[in-house]
Write a protein that holds these residues in place. Structure first.
Motif, PDB file in Angstrom:
ATOM      1  N   UNK A   1      -8.589  -8.141  -7.928  1.00  0.00           N
ATOM      2  CA  UNK A   1      -7.336  -7.385  -6.952  1.00  0.00           C
ATOM      3  C   UNK A   1      -7.572  -9.063  -6.425  1.00  0.00           C
ATOM      4  N   UNK A   2      -6.244  -9.033  -6.234  1.00  0.00           N
ATOM      5  CA  UNK A   2      -5.604 -10.403  -5.890  1.00  0.00           C
ATOM      6  C   UNK A   2      -4.304 -10.037  -4.946  1.00  0.00           C
ATOM      7  N   UNK A   3      -4.599 -11.141  -3.498  1.00  0.00           N
ATOM      8  CA  UNK A   3      -3.974 -10.702  -2.769  1.00  0.00           C
ATOM      9  C   UNK A   3      -2.763 -11.942  -2.750  1.00  0.00           C
ATOM     10  N   UNK A   4      -1.488 -11.610  -2.484  1.00  0.00           N
ATOM     11  CA  UNK A   4      -0.091 -12.207  -2.406  1.00  0.00           C
ATOM     12  C   UNK A   4       1.270 -11.409  -1.689  1.00  0.00           C
ATOM     13  N   UNK A   5       1.708 -12.394  -1.191  1.00  0.00           N
ATOM     14  CA  UNK A   5       3.365 -12.006  -0.537  1.00  0.00           C
ATOM     15  C   UNK A   5       3.714 -11.548  -1.411  1.00  0.00           C
ATOM     16  N   UNK A   6       5.052 -10.301  -1.129  1.00  0.00           N
ATOM     17  CA  UNK A   6       6.581  -9.722  -2.139  1.00  0.00           C
ATOM     18  C   UNK A   6       6.953  -9.293  -1.247  1.00  0.00           C
ATOM     19  N   UNK A   7       8.463  -9.082  -1.782  1.00  0.00           N
ATOM     20  CA  UNK A   7       8.813  -7.750  -1.165  1.00  0.00           C
ATOM     21  C   UNK A   7       8.595  -7.046  -1.511  1.00  0.00           C
ATOM     22  N   UNK A   8       8.701  -5.778  -0.520  1.00  0.00           N
ATOM     23  CA  UNK A   8       8.421  -4.053  -1.573  1.00  0.00           C
ATOM     24  C   UNK A   8       9.556  -3.337  -0.709  1.00  0.00           C
ATOM     25  N   UNK A   9      10.022  -2.322  -1.396  1.00  0.00           N
ATOM     26  CA  UNK A   9      11.384  -1.541  -1.048  1.00  0.00           C
ATOM     27  C   UNK A   9      10.762  -0.346  -0.700  1.00  0.00           C
ATOM     28  N   UNK A  10      11.063   0.145   0.451  1.00  0.00           N
ATOM     29  CA  UNK A  10      10.539   1.236   1.281  1.00  0.00           C
ATOM     30  C   UNK A  10      12.028   2.713   0.735  1.00  0.00           C
ATOM     31  N   UNK A  11      12.481   2.057   1.033  1.00  0.00           N
ATOM     32  CA  UNK A  11      14.022   3.143   0.480  1.00  0.00           C
ATOM     33  C   UNK A  11      14.835   2.159  -0.327  1.00  0.00           C
ATOM     34  N   UNK A  12      15.720   2.814  -0.699  1.00  0.00           N
ATOM     35  CA  UNK A  12      17.463   1.916  -1.261  1.00  0.00           C
ATOM     36  C   UNK A  12      17.772   1.400  -0.107  1.00  0.00           C
ATOM     37  N   UNK A  13      17.703  -0.268   0.168  1.00  0.00           N
ATOM     38  CA  UNK A  13      18.789  -1.246   1.290  1.00  0.00           C
ATOM     39  C   UNK A  13      17.620  -1.693   2.066  1.00  0.00           C
TER      40      UNK A  13
END
Length: 429
Positions: free
Chosen positions: A93-105
């Protein structure tokens, strides 16, 4: 107009009820030897649709409920180590930082386990060995707490309590037996409120060798619903601040001249309470004082998620008439939620991984932070049915209803029984 997805509607002429078959069975539960009695839950329960072999006048598998005062003791000593030849289930299991989309936009930068939110579901057989390498590729430090596991103290994942935090570019290996069986989860235990809110949480399913739930309610399909929430503004502010501090501290390790950048919020670590009190007497300012924090930072969640998504991007649950499905509900955030199913009652069968003394018939179940509940839904009422948090704030997206913790229980064979209205998406009432 409905304020959420439209409900199923039948044809003008009332269709005949779904055909009764001998696959519906009565459910009997025994209170166990300690009580010396048994409880018949009634013919309306039809607890296990099963394989069609049981006539209506026969009870389903008995549900044991005897009380054992020593039942919470681990089956295997937590401080054991693997013996030669024993199987070890290995994960990275690797921890990174990234973007996550919760709902469109709506996207948010988050910490991610293996670039996913929630992290990957880990499934292992009961009592077998699990090895997980935590690789930290982010500028913040982390650990993993195996919530619900009975394991050696060093493996519990509490920073400064059982281990040093795992810093950038470091790896820590967790090793433990998967005990006890049931629905559990894992999460980072560093700045828990922020790190869980910002993505570091995942499900851990320990599959029972002798599963009374499956024996009593035969099923083929199951679903995991990890419930969480986020204050996107607070998380963004905190994440930026923590990452900035982490990068500064990393630079200071390489160049001691940069120690002048150190401030009291970076590392409030003391070897004991006396050291803390002595530091305060000597002029140290604790980071929780308003002189350090500024205005009071109230956490106000504005998006509420099932498996990292808010309605209408939540995944539906599918069922057929006469089918049982198992749903594992995990309180992976900081708020209680009250999950309600329309058109059905369901059976609450497990709490925090353990089978209940007797299943409880409900249509709304509270899921508290850190708790897990397993329920069995029986396919008794064809249609498309709303399945949601009954705390209304949690069914909004940034204050707009409908949204949040909402999904649908959808019958794949609904049309066969006269349900013709098609599910419709609605994102504003």
């Amino acid at each position: 107009m409905s304020i959420f997805r439209r409900f199923a509607k039948k044809k003008n002429e009332a269709p005949s009820a779904p055909e009764a078959t001998n696959s519906r069975r009565q459910f009997m539960t025994h209170l166990g030897a300690a009580a010396g009695a048994s409880l018949l839950l009634g013919r309306s329960a039809t607890a296990a649709f099963g394989d069609g072999s049981a006539p209506l006048d026969k009870p389903a598998t008995a549900w044991p409920a005897s009380f054992d005062a020593l039942a919470t003791r681990p089956q295997f000593a937590p401080r054991e180590t693997p013996k030669e030849g024993e199987k070890i289930h290995k994960f990275r299991i690797e921890v990174t930082i990234g973007e996550h989309e919760i709902v469109p936009g709506v996207k948010a930068h988050m910490f991610l386990f293996n670039n996913m939110y929630p992290g990957p579901e880990i499934r292992v057989p009961e009592n077998e060995w699990v090895q997980i390498d935590l690789v930290n590729s982010s500028p913040e430090n982390h650990t993993i707490h195996w919530h619900g596991m009975i394991l050696a103290n060093e493996m519990d994942g509490v920073p400064m309590g059982t281990q040093w935090p795992v810093f950038k570019d470091q790896t820590f290996r967790y090793l433990f037996r998967a005990q006890p069986a049931g629905t559990h989860f894992y999460h980072c235990h560093v700045m828990t409120t922020l790190h869980q809110m910002a993505g570091l949480v995942g499900s851990l399913i320990v599959e029972a060798k002798d599963d009374i739930v499956k024996k009593t309610f035969p099923y083929e399909r199951e679903y995991t619903m990890l419930l969480s929430e986020i204050d996107t503004a607070w998380a963004r502010e905190q994440l930026n601040e923590m990452v900035g501090m982490g990068m500064t501290m990393d630079a200071m390790n390489k160049d001691p001249k940069l120690m002048k950048e150190m401030n009291g919020r970076m590392m409030g670590w003391f070897k004991d309470k006396k050291s803390l009190l002595d530091a305060i007497k000597g002029g140290y300012t604790p980071p929780y004082l308003s002189s350090m924090t500024g205005a009071n930072r109230v956490i106000t969640p504005n998006f509420f998620m099932i498996n990292g998504k808010s309605y209408p991007m939540t995944d539906e649950l599918f069922i057929k008439y006469g089918e049982n499905i198992r749903v594992r509900l995990i309180g992976g955030g900081m708020m209680p939620h009250y999950i309600h199913l329309h058109g059905h009652d369901f059976w609450h069968v497990c709490q925090d991984g353990s089978p209940l003394a007797a299943p409880v018939r409900l249509n709304t179940i509270p899921i508290f932070p850190g708790a897990t509940s397993d329920i069995i839904i029986q396919g008794t009422n064809p249609g498309n049915w709303h399945f949601h948090d009954h705390s209304d704030l949690s069914t909004t997206n940034n204050g707009i209803h409908p949204g949040g913790m909402m999904t649908m229980l959808m019958y794949e064979d609904a049309e066969k029984y006269g349900v013709t209205f098609k599910d419709t998406i609605m994102i504003d009432s």
